[in-house]
Design a protein around this motif. Structure first.
Motif, PDB file in Angstrom:
ATOM      1  N   GLY A 170       0.791  -1.225   0.000  1.00  0.00           N
ATOM      2  CA  GLY A 170       0.000   0.000   0.000  1.00  0.00           C
ATOM      3  C   GLY A 170       0.821   1.270   0.000  1.00  0.00           C
ATOM      4  O   GLY A 170       0.309   2.346   0.346  1.00  0.00           O
ATOM      5  N   GLU A 171       2.088   1.178  -0.376  1.00  0.00           N
ATOM      6  CA  GLU A 171       2.934   2.365  -0.430  1.00  0.00           C
ATOM      7  C   GLU A 171       2.598   3.206  -1.658  1.00  0.00           C
ATOM      8  O   GLU A 171       2.251   2.668  -2.715  1.00  0.00           O
ATOM      9  CB  GLU A 171       4.414   1.962  -0.451  1.00  0.00           C
ATOM     10  CG  GLU A 171       4.843   1.208   0.790  1.00  0.00           C
ATOM     11  CD  GLU A 171       6.280   0.719   0.724  1.00  0.00           C
ATOM     12  OE1 GLU A 171       6.777   0.189   1.727  1.00  0.00           O
ATOM     13  OE2 GLU A 171       6.899   0.874  -0.343  1.00  0.00           O
ATOM     14  N   ARG A 172       2.721   4.496  -1.500  1.00  0.00           N
ATOM     15  CA  ARG A 172       2.408   5.391  -2.606  1.00  0.00           C
ATOM     16  C   ARG A 172       3.670   5.831  -3.324  1.00  0.00           C
ATOM     17  O   ARG A 172       4.696   6.085  -2.692  1.00  0.00           O
ATOM     18  CB  ARG A 172       1.668   6.638  -2.099  1.00  0.00           C
ATOM     19  CG  ARG A 172       0.205   6.387  -1.760  1.00  0.00           C
ATOM     20  CD  ARG A 172      -0.504   7.701  -1.475  1.00  0.00           C
ATOM     21  NE  ARG A 172      -1.938   7.555  -1.475  1.00  0.00           N
ATOM     22  CZ  ARG A 172      -2.781   8.582  -1.388  1.00  0.00           C
ATOM     23  NH1 ARG A 172      -2.301   9.814  -1.267  1.00  0.00           N
ATOM     24  NH2 ARG A 172      -4.074   8.384  -1.400  1.00  0.00           N
ATOM     25  N   LEU A 173       3.561   5.925  -4.645  1.00  0.00           N
ATOM     26  CA  LEU A 173       4.690   6.419  -5.423  1.00  0.00           C
ATOM     27  C   LEU A 173       4.637   7.939  -5.502  1.00  0.00           C
ATOM     28  O   LEU A 173       3.567   8.515  -5.734  1.00  0.00           O
ATOM     29  CB  LEU A 173       4.651   5.852  -6.855  1.00  0.00           C
ATOM     30  CG  LEU A 173       4.855   4.353  -7.048  1.00  0.00           C
ATOM     31  CD1 LEU A 173       4.827   4.031  -8.532  1.00  0.00           C
ATOM     32  CD2 LEU A 173       6.154   3.901  -6.444  1.00  0.00           C
ATOM     33  N   SER A 174       5.771   8.567  -5.280  1.00  0.00           N
ATOM     34  CA  SER A 174       5.843   9.996  -5.541  1.00  0.00           C
ATOM     35  C   SER A 174       5.849  10.199  -7.054  1.00  0.00           C
ATOM     36  O   SER A 174       5.984   9.251  -7.835  1.00  0.00           O
ATOM     37  CB  SER A 174       7.120  10.580  -4.932  1.00  0.00           C
ATOM     38  OG  SER A 174       8.268  10.078  -5.613  1.00  0.00           O
TER      39      SER A 174
END
Length: 305
Positions: A127-131
């Protein structure tokens, strides 16, 4: 490993260990080139067999035998490490095959791709978000891989298998409740029965190429355990002394050394499609590293504010 983040200003103390680990991994094709007369499966089996005793010695020195035994008693941990052990075995086998068949360049590309694969796996499974810059880096790398589909399809499977197997391996190990070295020891223990069977088979057929064929080859195969365990120990030490973000910058040393070896020592041809892909991957890494550096700088400025 469940451990506190490295304190600010501790990066320099961990840097020699990180450089040592990645330098060994970068130069390891030179070692495997000495074993090209041995079947790749036997090299893998011997590597697993001989790395376990060394892991026990190091664990005893670091007082981690208890962590190893605790991991063996936890069924959830065992299931996770069984999956990770199969992934690392595939990774090692494909890497050895790449070196033996003069595809070190493809192996180098696989480990250049690995950090970017980690970013994608983190987004999908954690669930990590990409910059925006990370998304740009992944897109550029994807274009590079697409170019290989057109011009270097015969070796693309090596690069993708290495990147995906090691990336997924890292994802499992990130969530498994066990330290780096005890985890490796458990993985090696799980792989030991089939490795012993494979090693015994090759000794039994006695084709004169593998372990027992001559003193030189036998010692080289046994040394595979050192090649496996020592850089891991250096890496684990570095990880305790420096942040993972800083460690991320150093990790490109290994594929860079492997890339140079493939061109200037092993004289592998660099196809136009491969060159274009490498240029795009390096551009992607530059964007990715800049984003990491910017985040590190922002985090260090927050306490001061």
């Amino acid at each position: 490993m469940n451990q506190p983040a490295a304190p600010a200003g501790s990066e320099q103390g961990g840097l020699p260990y990180a450089l040592g680990a990645y330098a060994i991994w970068g130069f390891v094709p030179l070692f495997f080139k000495l074993l090209t007369s041995v079947p790749p499966v036997e090299v893998l089996a011997q590597r697993i067999v001989w790395s376990l005793p060394l892991c026990f010695v190091i664990m005893a020195f670091r007082r981690q035998i208890g962590d190893y035994l605790a991991g063996l008693k936890d069924w959830r941990t065992l299931r996770m490490l069984l999956a990770s052990s199969l992934l690392i075995a595939v990774n090692w086998l494909v890497y050895i095959f790449a070196v033996f068949t003069d595809h070190v360049l493809a192996a180098s590309l696989g480990y250049y791709l690995n950090p970017l694969v980690n970013v994608v796996l983190g987004m999908v499974f954690l669930g990590e978000r990409l910059s925006r810059l990370q998304a740009l880096a992944v897109t550029i790398a994807g274009i590079g891989v697409a170019i290989l589909l057109a011009g270097a399809l015969d070796t693309l499977w090596i690069s993708l298998t290495l990147a995906l197997s090691f990336g997924t391996y890292g994802l499992i190990r990130k969530t498994a409740p066990v330290g780096s070295l005890p985890g490796l020891a458990i993985e090696t223990t799980l792989l030991l029965p089939i490795s012993l069977a494979a090693a015994a088979y090759y000794v039994w057929i006695g084709d004169g190429r593998g372990f027992g064929a001559d003193f030189h080859i036998s010692w080289l195969l046994a040394a595979g355990g050192v090649v496996t365990a020592v850089p891991l120990l250096l890496f684990a030490t570095a990880a305790r002394k420096m942040s993972y973000a800083a460690l991320g910058f150093v990790q490109y040393l290994a594929p860079s050394l492997t890339f140079l070896l493939s061109l200037f020592v092993f004289d592998e041809p660099l196809k136009p499609a491969q060159l274009a892909c490498f240029v795009l991957i390096w551009t992607s890494i530059a964007v990715f590293s800049f984003d990491m550096w910017r985040k590190m700088r922002a985090e260090r400025m927050v306490p001061a504010a």
